[in-house]
Write an enzyme that holds these catalytic residues in place. Structure first.
Site, PDB file in Angstrom:
ATOM      1  N   GLY A 115       1.544  -7.955 -17.834  1.00 38.60           N
ATOM      2  CA  GLY A 115       1.348  -7.824 -19.281  1.00 38.60           C
ATOM      3  C   GLY A 115       2.359  -6.847 -19.881  1.00 38.60           C
ATOM      4  CG  ASP A 179      -1.638  -0.599 -17.295  1.00 33.45           C
ATOM      5  OD1 ASP A 179      -2.422   0.158 -17.886  1.00 33.45           O
ATOM      6  OD2 ASP A 179      -1.800  -1.834 -17.226  1.00 33.45           O
ATOM      7  CB  CYS A 232      -8.251  -0.545 -19.085  1.00 33.94           C
ATOM      8  SG  CYS A 232      -8.487  -1.046 -17.384  1.00 33.94           S
TER       9      CYS A 232
HETATM   10  C1  LIG Z   1      -4.351  -1.997 -14.408  1.00 34.24           C
HETATM   11  S1  LIG Z   1      -3.568  -2.984 -13.228  1.00 34.24           S
HETATM   12  C2  LIG Z   1      -2.001  -3.277 -13.934  1.00 34.24           C
HETATM   13  C3  LIG Z   1      -1.967  -4.276 -15.031  1.00 34.24           C
HETATM   14  C4  LIG Z   1      -0.555  -4.547 -15.509  1.00 34.24           C
HETATM   15  N1  LIG Z   1       0.136  -3.339 -15.880  1.00 34.24           N
HETATM   16  C5  LIG Z   1      -0.504  -5.529 -16.653  1.00 34.24           C
HETATM   17  O1  LIG Z   1      -0.328  -5.108 -17.793  1.00 34.24           O
HETATM   18  O2  LIG Z   1      -0.598  -6.743 -16.409  1.00 34.24           O
HETATM   19  C6  LIG Z   1      -3.193  -1.856 -11.966  1.00 34.24           C
HETATM   20  C7  LIG Z   1      -2.296  -2.391 -10.874  1.00 34.24           C
HETATM   21  O3  LIG Z   1      -1.985  -1.301 -10.013  1.00 34.24           O
HETATM   22  C8  LIG Z   1      -1.784  -1.818  -8.729  1.00 34.24           C
HETATM   23  N2  LIG Z   1      -1.868  -0.663  -7.808  1.00 34.24           N
HETATM   24  C9  LIG Z   1      -2.945  -0.143  -7.190  1.00 34.24           C
HETATM   25  N3  LIG Z   1      -2.594   0.919  -6.458  1.00 34.24           N
HETATM   26  C10 LIG Z   1      -1.252   1.078  -6.634  1.00 34.24           C
HETATM   27  C11 LIG Z   1      -0.300   1.984  -6.123  1.00 34.24           C
HETATM   28  N4  LIG Z   1      -0.654   2.977  -5.311  1.00 34.24           N
HETATM   29  N5  LIG Z   1       0.984   1.825  -6.492  1.00 34.24           N
HETATM   30  C12 LIG Z   1       1.370   0.819  -7.326  1.00 34.24           C
HETATM   31  N6  LIG Z   1       0.500  -0.078  -7.837  1.00 34.24           N
HETATM   32  C13 LIG Z   1      -0.789   0.065  -7.487  1.00 34.24           C
HETATM   33  C14 LIG Z   1      -2.841  -2.871  -8.564  1.00 34.24           C
HETATM   34  O4  LIG Z   1      -2.466  -3.828  -7.582  1.00 34.24           O
HETATM   35  C15 LIG Z   1      -2.900  -3.458  -9.977  1.00 34.24           C
HETATM   36  O5  LIG Z   1      -2.132  -4.626 -10.060  1.00 34.24           O
END
Ligand SMILES: C[S@@+](CC[C@H](N)C(=O)[O-])C[C@H]1O[C@@H](n2cnc3c(N)ncnc32)[C@H](O)[C@@H]1O
Length: 454
Positions: A115, A179, A232
């Site tokens: 996104g 995010d 969020c």
């Molecule tokens: C809130 S979502 C992101 C949504 C995205 N920014 C969007 O707008 O479509 C959080 C993301 O962080 C990833 N995540 C979790 N732990 C993480 C880490 N240690 N480093 C990087 N990404 C991570 C997850 O796989 C997930 O896809």
């Protein structure tokens, strides 16, 4: 909807008199939004061609619109041409509030499914570099598809841990978007899954992840660069409290005030035992605006800007690969001087000043142009989506209402007379994908994993 009791108790305490207003918002219908892609369509053009009745704009995002469920935007051919991205309206705020300057190098560290990356990438206008990363390789595949659909040519997609990325990229980025993975309290209305995940992992597990991600991001940011941190969730520990802990550990960072728009509220430093400056972060509340819950905070690293020097050497051009050069000359107007990189037969157009990411899990080094197969060049789907109609010499245009478009998007062969060879199918002039014409037929080259279902 049944909210966890512990969550309700916490929110009642935080919100006091406002709580009744807040809890009533769970009975309002969900807000739906999409964001148009300025790389492919200007606002003026969109206003002329929009097939949707609703024209209501999202106040905090220049490209954002609300829509009604009955309008089904994911079924329209413009969606397949990458003209817009479906996004919950509040989720448009982080990408809108991140200041972008021409030529910026931006990292979206927790990017899947894309996104914010599609938003920031489209704002970069094909200049600078966007590194879009997600720790999950499967989620990063969905991210890659969305980046390709949006036609973002200067994006590198990785599936790495922040730790490994930071080992290669110290001081490289001008802007970093985090995010963060969070307890998702702002998404309870949108998905039952968010409630289950909250019950399973809780706030403190997320705080540990966020702290670690923020520290690695600080290392990858150049002095004067900015971090946009968003969640969020409502929990102060993951928002004002997390920012306070970061600023205490990293005194070389300061808060940059953000201006609330369209019902967005200022943050609550007093909830997180945080410094006064954090009132200039923002909170999006479902009872103050049309959208779900979000937190947004902009930080800037102090110090003097330094030059980053360890770029990927770019020695090859399209013209250095004869089979590919022949294809590009015959089928496109794209410059044969475009810098490229070959990885296992796949050829990528690489952004200028790309960093050296050798040893990391890179899904895409720029725009995938195509593949060299036994001396033959096979163009990629991403190539069609990455350029406008005028860049292709052989196109066949259909109107959006034409049944042939849907049949093409579903993978069918079309009966159509055209000179033998490759053609790009366009819908109202927006490229959709390749066909190969032969014997009064258009052989469908639309990738199976991109097809329209139903
Ligand atoms: C809130 S979502 C992101 C949504 C995205 N920014 C969007 O707008 O479509 C959080 C993301 O962080 C990833 N995540 C979790 N732990 C993480 C880490 N240690 N480093 C990087 N990404 C991570 C997850 O796989 C997930 O896809």
């Amino acid at each position: 909807m049944k909210l966890p009791v512990a969550f309700e108790t916490k929110m009642r305490k935080l919100l006091g008199e406002e709580y009744a207003h807040y809890i009533a918002s769970y009975n309002h219908p969900k807000s739906r939004g999409f964001r148009i892609n300025p790389l492919k369509v200007s606002m003026e053009e969109w206003n002329r061609i929009s097939p949707f009745e609703t024209r209501k704009r999202v106040p905090w995002c220049e490209q954002g619109f609300y829509y009604e469920a009955k309008e089904k935007p994911t079924k329209h051919p413009y969606y397949f041409a990458g003209l817009y991205y479906i996004q919950e309206p509040s989720a448009m705020a982080p990408g809108a509030y991140l200041p972008i300057e021409e030529g910026d190098r931006v990292l979206d560290l927790c990017a899947a499914p894309g996104g914010k990356s599609t938003q920031v990438g489209s704002r970069l206008g094909q200049k600078g570099v966007l590194v879009s990363n997600d720790i999950s390789a499967t989620r990063a595949m969905a991210l890659l598809k969305n980046i390709e659909s949006f036609g973002i040519r200067n994006a590198i997609v990785t599936a790495e841990t922040p730790e490994r990325l930071s080992s290669k990229l110290e001081g490289y980025f001008d802007k970093i978007l985090i995010d963060a993975p969070c307890s998702g309290e702002g998404m309870f209305k949108k998905s039952e899954e968010a409630i289950k995940s909250w019950e399973k992992y809780g706030v403190s597990h997320c705080c540990n992840l966020q702290r670690e991600i923020l520290d690695y991001a600080a290392h990858m940011l150049r002095p004067q660069g900015m971090i946009l941190y968003s969640t969020c969730t409502f929990s102060p520990e993951e928002n004002e409290g997390m920012m306070e802990a970061f600023l205490t550990k990293h005194p070389d960072f300061k808060v940059i005030p953000l201006t609330p728009k369209g019902g967005i509220q200022k943050a609550h430093p007093e909830w997180g035992g945080a410094r006064e400056a954090l009132k200039d972060a923002l909170r999006l509340w479902p009872h103050h605006l049309e959208g779900e819950g979000h937190f947004v905070c902009l930080l800037q690293k102090k110090g003097e800007k330094k030059e980053y020097r360890s770029y990927l050497p770019l020695e090859k051009r399209i013209k250095d690969y004869p089979d590919m050069a022949t294809f590009f000359e015959k089928e496109t107007t794209i410059s044969l001087e475009t810098p490229v990189m070959e990885v296992k037969g796949k050829i990528y157009a690489v952004p200028k000043e790309s960093p050296d990411l050798s040893g990391l899990r890179v899904l895409r080094n720029g725009l995938l142009l195509g593949e060299l197969k036994n001396k033959r060049f096979e163009p990629s789907h991403a190539l069609v989506l990455g350029y406008e109609k005028d860049c292709f010499k052989h196109t066949i245009d259909f109107k959006a209402e034409d049944e042939a478009v849907k049949r093409y998007l579903k993978g069918e062969t079309l009966l159509y007379e055209a000179p033998k060879g490759y053609h790009v199918i366009t819908v109202d002039g927006y490229p959709l994908g390749w066909v190969k014409a032969q014997n009064d037929r258009l052989k469908n080259e639309y990738p199976p994993s991109w097809r329209m279902m139903g």
